[in-house]
Design an enzyme around this catalytic site. Structure first.
Site, short mmCIF file in Angstrom:
data_model
loop_
_atom_site.label_atom_id
_atom_site.label_comp_id
_atom_site.label_asym_id
_atom_site.label_seq_id
_atom_site.Cartn_x
_atom_site.Cartn_y
_atom_site.Cartn_z
N ASP A 35 0.84 -1.20 0.00
CA ASP A 35 0.00 0.00 0.00
C ASP A 35 0.87 1.25 0.00
O ASP A 35 0.57 2.24 -0.66
CB ASP A 35 -0.89 0.04 1.25
CG ASP A 35 -1.99 -1.01 1.17
OD1 ASP A 35 -2.07 -1.70 0.13
OD2 ASP A 35 -2.75 -1.13 2.15
N GLU A 37 3.91 1.67 -1.19
CA GLU A 37 4.52 1.92 -2.50
C GLU A 37 3.48 2.50 -3.47
O GLU A 37 3.79 3.37 -4.28
CB GLU A 37 5.09 0.61 -3.07
CG GLU A 37 6.38 0.19 -2.38
CD GLU A 37 6.76 -1.24 -2.72
OE1 GLU A 37 7.87 -1.44 -3.22
OE2 GLU A 37 5.96 -2.15 -2.47
N TYR A 38 2.25 1.99 -3.36
CA TYR A 38 1.17 2.49 -4.22
C TYR A 38 0.92 3.97 -3.91
O TYR A 38 0.82 4.80 -4.81
CB TYR A 38 -0.09 1.66 -3.97
CG TYR A 38 -1.29 2.10 -4.78
CD1 TYR A 38 -1.53 1.56 -6.04
CD2 TYR A 38 -2.19 3.04 -4.29
CE1 TYR A 38 -2.64 1.96 -6.79
CE2 TYR A 38 -3.28 3.45 -5.02
CZ TYR A 38 -3.50 2.90 -6.27
OH TYR A 38 -4.59 3.30 -7.01
N ASP A 39 0.84 4.28 -2.60
CA ASP A 39 0.61 5.67 -2.20
C ASP A 39 1.70 6.59 -2.73
O ASP A 39 1.46 7.73 -3.08
CB ASP A 39 0.55 5.78 -0.67
CG ASP A 39 -0.78 5.26 -0.13
OD1 ASP A 39 -1.70 5.08 -0.94
OD2 ASP A 39 -0.88 5.03 1.09
N SER A 84 -35.56 -6.49 -13.34
CA SER A 84 -35.46 -7.15 -12.03
C SER A 84 -35.69 -8.65 -12.26
O SER A 84 -36.00 -9.07 -13.37
CB SER A 84 -36.46 -6.57 -11.05
OG SER A 84 -37.75 -6.65 -11.60
N LEU A 85 -35.56 -9.42 -11.21
CA LEU A 85 -35.58 -10.87 -11.39
C LEU A 85 -36.77 -11.51 -10.69
O LEU A 85 -37.19 -11.05 -9.63
CB LEU A 85 -34.30 -11.48 -10.81
CG LEU A 85 -32.99 -11.09 -11.48
CD1 LEU A 85 -31.81 -11.53 -10.63
CD2 LEU A 85 -32.90 -11.70 -12.87
N GLU A 115 -24.52 -17.38 -10.55
CA GLU A 115 -23.74 -16.31 -9.89
C GLU A 115 -24.26 -16.10 -8.47
O GLU A 115 -25.45 -16.17 -8.24
CB GLU A 115 -23.91 -15.00 -10.68
CG GLU A 115 -23.73 -15.18 -12.17
CD GLU A 115 -23.96 -13.91 -12.99
OE1 GLU A 115 -24.39 -12.89 -12.40
OE2 GLU A 115 -23.71 -13.94 -14.20
N ARG A 138 -30.33 2.01 -10.27
CA ARG A 138 -31.34 1.35 -11.07
C ARG A 138 -32.64 2.15 -11.14
O ARG A 138 -33.31 2.21 -12.16
CB ARG A 138 -31.64 -0.05 -10.51
CG ARG A 138 -32.38 -0.93 -11.47
CD ARG A 138 -32.68 -2.30 -10.88
NE ARG A 138 -33.99 -2.34 -10.28
CZ ARG A 138 -35.10 -2.61 -10.94
NH1 ARG A 138 -35.08 -2.90 -12.22
NH2 ARG A 138 -36.26 -2.61 -10.33
N TYR A 228 -21.52 -7.73 -13.47
CA TYR A 228 -22.04 -9.03 -13.90
C TYR A 228 -22.82 -9.03 -15.20
O TYR A 228 -23.32 -10.06 -15.60
CB TYR A 228 -22.89 -9.67 -12.79
CG TYR A 228 -23.97 -8.77 -12.23
CD1 TYR A 228 -23.85 -8.26 -10.95
CD2 TYR A 228 -25.10 -8.46 -12.96
CE1 TYR A 228 -24.83 -7.44 -10.41
CE2 TYR A 228 -26.09 -7.65 -12.43
CZ TYR A 228 -25.95 -7.15 -11.15
OH TYR A 228 -26.91 -6.34 -10.63
N LYS A 292 -28.65 -17.75 -15.01
CA LYS A 292 -28.90 -17.15 -16.31
C LYS A 292 -28.64 -18.14 -17.43
O LYS A 292 -27.66 -18.89 -17.36
CB LYS A 292 -27.98 -15.93 -16.52
CG LYS A 292 -28.18 -14.85 -15.48
CD LYS A 292 -27.14 -13.74 -15.58
CE LYS A 292 -27.40 -12.75 -14.45
NZ LYS A 292 -26.37 -11.72 -14.33
C1 9MJ Z 1 -26.70 -9.74 -8.31
N1 9MJ Z 1 -27.51 -8.98 -7.58
O1 9MJ Z 1 -25.68 -10.21 -7.83
C2 9MJ Z 1 -28.07 -9.91 -11.54
N2 9MJ Z 1 -27.05 -9.99 -9.67
O2 9MJ Z 1 -28.83 -9.88 -13.81
C3 9MJ Z 1 -26.38 -10.78 -10.55
N3 9MJ Z 1 -28.10 -9.46 -10.30
C4 9MJ Z 1 -29.01 -9.55 -12.56
N4 9MJ Z 1 -27.00 -10.72 -11.72
C5 9MJ Z 1 -29.88 -9.41 -14.51
N5 9MJ Z 1 -25.26 -11.47 -10.27
C6 9MJ Z 1 -30.71 -8.77 -13.66
C7 9MJ Z 1 -30.14 -8.84 -12.40
#
Ligand code: 9MJ
Length: 669
Positions: A35, A37-39, A84-85, A115, A138, A228, A292
Site C-alpha cells: 500500500d 509503495e502504491y501511495d 429485475s428478477l 452467480e 437502477r 455481472y 442465467k
Molecule cells: C446480483 N444482484 O448479484 C443480476 N445480480 O442480472 C447478478 N443481479 C441480474 N445478476 C440481470 N449477479 C438482472 C439482475
C-alpha cells in the site's frame, strides 16, 4: 523543476502504472506492491499534476474525489432497461424453470451461468471510448439517479478501461455496489461514537453511502463493486454470458470469482447447495444465486416479461429469521460509554447458530417498534452481524408484557447518563468499569497489542479485584498477584506475564490502533504510523497536517487531534512508555515474510483463530489468502467440518494441513 515535456511523460507513465496496480489488486486479487509503495506513486502523480494543472485529465487516477456537492441527483435514462428478477425458493420451482426453458428452446440440456446474488445496490456504468462517463442507480429500471461522481470514488471502478484487444466505442455494464460486513460494522461503530443513527444492514449502508449528495462523503465510505452484465457493447460481439464475464475482467471490471458455468439444472442445484454453505465464509452478504441462460441468442429468443427476463431467475436462500420470546432487556455499556439495550431471548436456532441475545439498537428503535419485555418477536441474523430484533408480534400479547425504560444512571458505575442524538452515554469515562474493561480488552486484542490469554473473562477478574485500574497497570502485575486469582496455576500466570511482556515490542501501528481512538481502525492506524513514523510526531500533529494525508477525512483528523489534546490520554501514554512499551515504527514489507509468495485457502472452522485473524497473520508474513482452491494454492488449512474446498483440494492434490501444522508454519506452535 521538471520541464513540462518531461512531466507529461512521467505523468503518463505513472497513470498507466497506477491503473496496472489497480487491475492487479482489484480484478486479479494479486497485488505486486505494498500500500505504501502504491501511495508513493499516487503522491508523485498528484505533485506533478499540481505543478502542471493543465495536464490533468478527468480519467486520471487522482480525479476520484473533487466534484462539489450536488443539490440533487439528475435523472438518467438507462441505455437499456435494468430488469429485475423473478424469485424461486424451492428446488421444485427451479426444476420447473429449467423445464420451461428446455421446452421453449427445444433443447435437452441448457448451459447456465450461476452467480452469487449480491445484496447491494444495482448500478449502470457507461464507458465511452474506454473512459467512464456516467453512472446511475437502477431507480425504476428505466430511469435512475446520476451518481457518476460518487461511483468515481469507489476504487474498484476503473476510470479508464484496460485496453485489452481494444475496447468498445460505447459500453454499458451493470454491477452491484456493496459494503463488506466488516466495513459495515466499523462504520456503524463510528456512527454510534458520533451519536448518529447506525445503519440497519450492509445493503442499506451501501445504498445510503452511494447516494450522498456530497461525493466526499461517499469517498469516506468503504464501498466495493462487482460487475455481472454487459448491457451494450458497441463494436464487440459477445455470444454468451460466460464470455461477457471474461470480457468484463479483461477490461478491468471486477467480476465475482465464484461465478460458475453449469451444464444442466442439477449442476445449478449443486452450486446453490455449495453457496448456502459458502455464504458463512464470505466477507459480504449474498441472499441467493442468480441463474442465467448462458447463450445470448437463446436469451433473445426467450425474451422478457414486463420487468423481468424470462431467461434468468433468482434462487433465494431461506431467510435467516426466527420467532422467539424476549425474557428480559438489559443494558450494555460499550468501550466509549454508549448504552445499548440488548434483548435476552429464549434461545433459538437460526440456520445453525443458537441465538440467545439480540440488539435493540437504542431507545427510539424500541419505542418506534413498540417492543416490550415478554413479547414474541421476529429476530434475524445476517452474516457475522450481531442478531437483531426486527419486530414484535402484537397478536401474541397476553397483557403480561412490560415496557422498557432506559436508565438515567449507568447500570455499571452509577454515573450520569447523557443523551446524544439517538444514544445515551455514560459520563464515567475510564472510571466506569465497563468502559475500562472494554478498553483493556480492545488494547489486548489480536489486531492491537495481541496479548495472548487476556480475553474478556480475565480482564473482568483483573479489574473486579482492583489489580488493574488503568491499562498501564497490566505491566505492573506480579506473579503472586495472579496466583491469588481463581483458576490461575503457575503456568497460566507465567504465560500471561510473558505475553504482556512481549506486547512491549509491538509496532507503532498496532499501538495506535490499541489506543481506541474514535474513527481509527486497523487500516487507519497503519496509515498514520506510515506517515508519522513516531508516536511523538503523531501526538503533536496539527489538525491540518492530519487532514493532508491521503485517506484521512475531517472526522478522523478531528478525532485524532482531540484524543491527544486530552491530558489524561497523554499521561497514560507516558505511563505506558515508562513501563517499557516501545511502539516503534516497523515497515512491514510483504516480500520479506517467511510465507512470501505462498497462497493459503481455509476450509472449516479453526479452534484458535477466526478467519480474519488467520488471514491477517498469513498476510503479515508475506503470504496471501485465496477464497477458492485452484492449482495456484500452496496450502489448504483444514479445520472442523470442512466444506467442498476439501474435496477439490484432494482432487487437485494440493497439500492439506491441520491447525497444528498451520501454527508451526506461522511460528506459533
Ligand atoms: C446480483 N444482484 O448479484 C443480476 N445480480 O442480472 C447478478 N443481479 C441480474 N445478476 C440481470 N449477479 C438482472 C439482475
Amino acid at each position: 523543476m521538471i520541464s513540462k515535456e518531461e512531466a507529461k511523460k512521467r505523468i503518463e507513465w505513472l497513470r498507466k502504472e497506477i491503473r496496472r496496480h489497480d487491475y492487479l489488486y482489484y480484478v486479479l486479487n494479486k497485488p505486486e506492491i505494498s500500500d505504501a509503495e502504491y501511495d508513493k506513486l499516487m503522491r508523485e502523480l498528484q505533485e506533478l499534476e499540481e505543478m502542471y494543472p493543465d495536464l490533468i485529465t478527468p480519467d486520471s487516477p487522482t480525479q476520484r474525489v473533487g466534484a462539489p456537492p450536488a443539490k440533487e441527483f439528475k435523472t438518467v435514462t438507462h441505455l437499456k432497461p435494468m430488469l429485475s428478477l423473478d424469485n424461486a425458493f424451492k428446488e421444485e420451482e427451479m426444476r420447473k424453470f429449467d423445464e420451461r426453458i428446455r421446452k421453449e428452446l427445444g433443447k435437452e440440456k441448457i448451459s447456465y451461468v450461476a452467480e452469487p446474488k449480491l445484496d447491494g445496490l444495482s448500478v449502470e456504468l457507461v464507458y465511452e471510448n474506454g473512459v467512464f462517463v456516467r453512472g446511475s442507480t437502477r431507480g425504476d429500471g428505466i430511469n435512475g439517479e446520476d451518481v457518476t461522481e460518487n461511483l468515481k470514488t469507489i476504487r474498484a471502478v476503473p476510470l479508464r478501461l484496460r485496453e485489452a484487444n481494444g475496447v468498445p466505442s460505447r459500453l454499458a455494464v451493470r454491477g452491484e455496489v456493496i459494503m463488506h460486513i466488516k466495513d459495515f460494522e466499523e462504520l456503524n461503530k463510528k456512527l454510534i461514537e458520533r451519536g448518529e443513527e447506525p445503519l440497519a444492514n450492509p445493503r442499506n449502508a451501501a445504498a445510503g453511502s452511494l447516494r450522498r449528495l456530497d461525493p466526499k462523503e461517499t469517498a469516506e465510505r468503504p464501498l466495493d463493486i462487482f460487475f455481472y452484465e454487459i448491457m451494450v457493447a458497441e463494436g464487440v460481439k459477445v455470444e454468451t454470458q460466460w464470455d461477457a464475464l471474461h470480457y468484463l475482467r479483461e477490461w478491468g471490471l471486477k467480476t465475482n470469482p465464484l461465478i460458475r458455468k453449469c451444464e444442466g439444472i442439477d449442476e445449478v442445484i449443486e452450486f446453490y447447495k455449495e453457496m448456502v454453505e459458502k455464504r458463512e465464509d464470505l466477507s459480504y452478504e449474498i441472499d441467493g444465486i442468480v441463474v442465467k441462460v448462458n447463450d445470448l441468442a437463446d436469451q433473445e429468443r426467450l425474451g422478457t416479461k414486463a420487468r423481468s427476463p424470462r431467461w434468468a431467475i433468482a434462487y433465494k436462500f431461506p431467510p435467516r429469521e426466527k420467532i422467539t420470546q424476549i425474557m428480559d432487556i438489559i443494558v450494555q455499556v460499550g468501550r466509549t460509554g454508549i448504552l445499548t439495550p440488548v434483548a435476552l431471548l429464549k434461545p433459538v436456532d437460526v440456520s445453525g447458530v443458537t441465538v440467545s441475545r439480540a440488539t435493540l439498537h437504542n431507545e427510539d428503535y424500541i419505542k418506534e417498534k413498540d417492543i416490550r419485555i415478554g413479547d414474541w418477536v421476529k429476530i434475524a441474523r445476517a452474516g457475522d452481524v450481531i442478531p437483531e430484533v426486527l419486530e414484535s408480534i402484537k397478536e401474541r400479547r397476553t397483557g403480561q408484557e412490560r415496557e422498557f425504560r432506559m436508565p438515567d444512571k449507568c447500570p455499571i458505575c452509577g454515573s450520569h447518563v447523557v443523551r446524544e442524538g439517538a444514544y445515551y452515554r455514560c459520563t464515567g469515562g475510564l472510571s466506569c468499569l465497563a468502559q475500562l474493561k472494554r478498553s483493556i480488552t480492545h488494547y489486548a486484542s489480536k489486531g492491537a497489542m495481541d496479548i495472548e490469554g487476556l480475553g474478556p473473562k480475565i480482564v473482568d477478574l483483573l479489574v473486579d479485584t482492583g489489580l488493574v485500574k488503568r491499562i498501564s497497570d497490566l505491566y505492573k502485575l506480579r506473579k503472586i498477584d495472579l496466583l491469588r486469582l481463581p483458576g490461575f496455576a503457575d503456568k497460566a500466570a507465567q504465560n500471561l506475564l510473558d505475553s504482556i511482556e512481549k506486547s512491549k515490542e509491538r509496532s507503532l501501528d498496532r499501538f495506535i490502533y490499541a489506543l481506541g481512538i474514535p474513527n481509527v481502525g486497523e487500516h487507519m492506524a497503519k496509515v498514520l504510523a506510515e506517515h508519522f513514523k513516531t508516536l511523538d510526531a503523531l501526538m503533536n500533529a496539527k489538525e491540518f497536517e492530519l487532514l493532508s494525508i491521503h485517506e484521512v477525512g475531517p472526522e478522523t483528523a478531528r478525532s485524532v487531534y482531540n484524543f491527544f489534546r486530552e491530558e489524561r490520554n497523554r499521561e497514560e501514554i507516558e505511563r505506558l512508555r515508562e513501563v517499557g512499551v516501545k511502539a516503534t515504527f516497523s515497515r512491514m514489507e510483504k516480500k520479506e515474510g517467511i510465507l512470501k509468495g505462498k497462497v493459503f485457502v481455509f476450509t472449516g472452522a479453526l479452534k484458535e483463530f477466526t478467519r480474519s485473524e488467520a488471514k491477517r497473520i498469513v498476510e503479515e508474513l508475506g503470504g496471501t489468502v485465496a477464497s477458492s482452491v485452484s492449482r495456484n494454492v500452496d496450502y489448504v488449512v483444514v479445520g472442523e467440518n470442512p466444506g467442498s474446498k476439501y474435496d477439490k483440494a484432494k482432487k487437485l492434490g494440493i497439500k492439506m494441513i491441520n491447525e497444528e501444522e498451520f501454527k508451526k508454519l506461522i511460528g506459533r506452535a
